[in-house]
Structure formats: structure tokens, C-alpha cells
Design an enzyme around this catalytic site. Sequence first.
Site, mmCIF file in Angstrom:
data_model
loop_
_atom_site.group_PDB
_atom_site.id
_atom_site.type_symbol
_atom_site.label_atom_id
_atom_site.label_comp_id
_atom_site.label_asym_id
_atom_site.label_seq_id
_atom_site.Cartn_x
_atom_site.Cartn_y
_atom_site.Cartn_z
ATOM 1 N N GLU A 1 47.509 49.992 32.704
ATOM 2 C CA GLU A 1 48.262 49.890 31.462
ATOM 3 C C GLU A 1 47.416 50.057 30.203
ATOM 4 O OE1 GLU A 1 50.844 46.503 31.296
ATOM 5 O OE2 GLU A 1 51.825 47.004 33.173
ATOM 6 N N GLU B 1 53.622 48.266 39.783
ATOM 7 C CA GLU B 1 54.105 46.927 39.419
ATOM 8 C C GLU B 1 55.579 47.006 39.090
ATOM 9 O OE1 GLU B 1 52.124 44.718 36.260
ATOM 10 O OE2 GLU B 1 50.164 45.385 36.991
HETATM 11 C C1 BGC Z 1 50.422 43.636 33.691
HETATM 12 C C2 BGC Z 1 50.265 42.334 34.409
HETATM 13 C C3 BGC Z 1 51.227 41.311 33.824
HETATM 14 C C4 BGC Z 1 52.637 41.798 34.058
HETATM 15 C C5 BGC Z 1 53.720 40.899 33.492
HETATM 16 C C6 BGC Z 1 51.816 43.956 33.279
HETATM 17 O O1 BGC Z 1 51.888 44.135 31.898
HETATM 18 O O2 BGC Z 1 49.753 44.666 34.342
HETATM 19 O O3 BGC Z 1 48.937 41.930 34.310
HETATM 20 O O4 BGC Z 1 51.041 40.047 34.336
HETATM 21 O O5 BGC Z 1 52.819 43.081 33.527
HETATM 22 O O6 BGC Z 1 53.627 40.824 32.112
#
Ligand code: BGC
Length: 448
Positions: free
Chosen positions: A166, A354
Site C-alpha cells: 500500500e 487483503e
Molecule cells: C493495511 C493493514 C491494515 C488494514 C486495515 C491495510 O490498510 O495493509 O496493515 O491493518 O488495511 O486498516
Amino acid sequence: TLAARFPEEFLFGVATAAFQIEGAAKVDGRGPSIWDAFSKMPGRTFGRHDGDVACDHYNRLDADLDLIRDLGVDAYRFSIAWPRIFPDGRGEVNEKGLEFYERLVDGLKARGIKAFATLYHWDLPLALMGDGGWTSRDTAYAFADYADVVARRLGDRLDSVATFNEPWCSVWLSHLYGIHAPGEQSMDAALHALHMTNLAHGFGVAALRSARPDLPIGIVINAHATLALTDSEVDQEAAERAFSFHNGVFFGPLFDGAYPDDFMAALGERMPTIEAGDMDAISAPLDFWGLNYYTPMRVKHDASKGAEFPAAVSVAPENVSKTDIGWEIDPSALAYIIRELNRRYDLPDLYITENGACYNMGVENGTVDDQPRLDYIARHLSVLADLIDEGFSIKGYFAWSLMDNFEWAEGYRMRFGIVHVDYETQIRTVKASGHWYAELATAHSGRN
Ligand code: BGC
């Protein structure tokens, strides 16, 4: 069934990041990172929470690896802490740091789990701030040295490496909006961080390729579904500018070898010098890219006087369903952003690196009933299955997160885990979503 909608080779995984789970901040020669410093300053993180202990994962590695195995997943996405490998950011390598990740990767292999490593998930060695941190070109060179050391030591056992997690967060959120470390609020600093981050990625790719030509390499981006809040022309135009600013400044250099025209017309003069060869380095071919997706960005024209490019504000709409962190739930925007990016750029294979939801319910009678998280994941997976049917090359999905952890500026109060962590006792309890996800992953592998 949902499992049957995913191709045989599709990977189901779980994800974490070093600073969010490891703790052991001063153990075995780890140097401080910008997040150690930032989280210890008043007013930066909720309750001034820091990463000193976190989930104590560093000391509980084997038990946590067993937990991952018991979830039945195919792959684990983790990040390597640069300050464990180079306590001063560059120079002397810390052998103990490499040993920890060697144990991690070997432990995954022994359990039949694929290892997806990320080199930079925001924990820049604090020492590099002395040179200006991400605003300095030196940091891009230091990153390449770090990438080289990791590839040589672990590259034979890794299944993939992502350079950055990110960059939107480590550039804009960290240097323009001031929410993440180092908490800078300056467009000029942010523009420098932007180019040096892109450059570090490019130099990193070159280092990884020369050390391990066979290793699949990519980058993880939280591309934003920049959707206009209204149908008005001004909002539509603002959404297009927002696309350039939030996505185009990464995807353009990476996949087209150039920053977006509208962005350069507005801010190009304030960019650091782009040296000959920079754009070629940044746009070196990749084997995959990772998308982190949680929520859409609803964009409205910013008519305030002197508003800088993109002159667009993001607004949280009312009367929509949201998770406990206040983020709108919209699985259709996941399809939108994947279609939109593929329409604009020639992209390699995609992993969803993610996706997940914040719900803060705790343990009751030994269980955590987090049905809304389960629903959130199921709905997003169903959108991905549709996209795969449409012909998009989506190779895997990583639930964020394996376990509750240090949620950056929100500290420990916001929970994204499919496993609950009691921070007093460090007891892990698999949530309902975790049991469901384990069944899904197991059913999927069982089918093959
Ligand atoms: C990140 C994580 C974070 C998640 C929830 C992403 O922005 O890669 O480190 O915990 O989203 O905010």
C-alpha cells in the site's frame, strides 16, 4: 458451494504485517522503526498504543504457525521487518533478524503452507529519517540493498515477494494527511516520498531479479474505487482527478512508465528530479500485483479556495452499512475497481492480498460470534468468483487478518482478525468467521 466456484490452483490465505503482530521491539538486535517513534508521541495513536508487545508473535512463532496450519489455508502473507535485518537501515546486517524469518519460512514449508513475503509494510528503520526518510533518494538505494539481502537468504524458499504494501498509505497518508508515521503534512514532502517509493520499488525489483531470477515478484496496492458521490459534472470530474491522484500515480509509473498527465500538469513542477532511467526502472515487468480492498471512496468536488490537486474530497455517505471502523461496505466496488484498472492498464495476474472487516465483538462463553465479518468475506469472495467467471486472472485471496493486531493509528481498539487476541493473556480464540474460513479453505483443497 462457494469453494467450488474457485479454480483448483486458487490459493486461500491469511495475512499479517510485522509491526502489527511481532512485538519484541528491542529483542535480538532489532533497531527502532518510524512506527516505534511515532506511536510513542502523544496524540498519534489511540491511547498512545505502540508495537512493543503487540501479539507477541515473535516469541510465539511456532504456536502461531500451528494456528495457521489448523485454519487449513494454502498460503500465509507476512511482512519482513526491515529494522530487524538492518537495525540502522543500511550497512551492518543483523543475523538474528534473518534467522527469525528463516524459522518462519521453514516453519511454513514444514506445514505445507506457501510463503508470501512483503518487504515493506511501513516500518522504515528510524535511522533513515536522518537522511529524510522516504523523501530522500538514498532511501531507495537502501531499500534495494535490503531487498538483495532478503532474496539471497530466503529467496530459495519464498513463493512470492511483494516490494511494498500500500504505497498510497506510506506516501499520502503518511506525508500529506499526517495520519501515519512519520506524520508529515506537506504536499512537497509527499511528492518526494511518492517518487522515491516508486523508485525504491523499481530498484528493489532489479535487486530481487538479479539475486533470484525464478522468484515471482509483485507489489501490493490499495487501489481506490474513486466513485463520484453524485451525478453532477463537477463531481464526475473530481472523481477522475481523484483516480489519477490516488491510483494513477502508482499504476501509471508501474504499468505505463509515466505519471498521469493531469497530475503532472498540476503538480509536476514540485516533484523531485526524475533522473534518466528512473521510469524504466519503475516500470520493470512484474509477475503479479496484489489488491487490498476494504471500501470504496466516494468523491466530491472540493470547491474551497486554493484546494490543491486533485481538488476532491472523500465523503463518508450516510445511511449505508458500515463496519465498526466506519467504512462503507460495498462488494460491488471491488468488481468496479478491478474492471476499471484492467480497462486502463495492462496488468499481470492478480491476488487479493487483503480484504476483511473490522468488528470488535469479544469472546463470550469461549466463542466469538462475528457473523457480520463472515458475511463480509463471503460477499466479497462471491464477487471475485463472478470476476473469475468473467475471465479475470485472480489467483488467490488473503483474509485480513489472521488475528487481531495493532491497527496503526487506531491502536488495539479496532479488530480485523478471524482469530481473536486477548492482549492481557495473549490467548488466541478462533472466531466464527475463522471456523467458516477454515471450512471453506479445506473444502476447496479437498475438492482437488
Ligand atoms: C493495511 C493493514 C491494515 C488494514 C486495515 C491495510 O490498510 O495493509 O496493515 O491493518 O488495511 O486498516
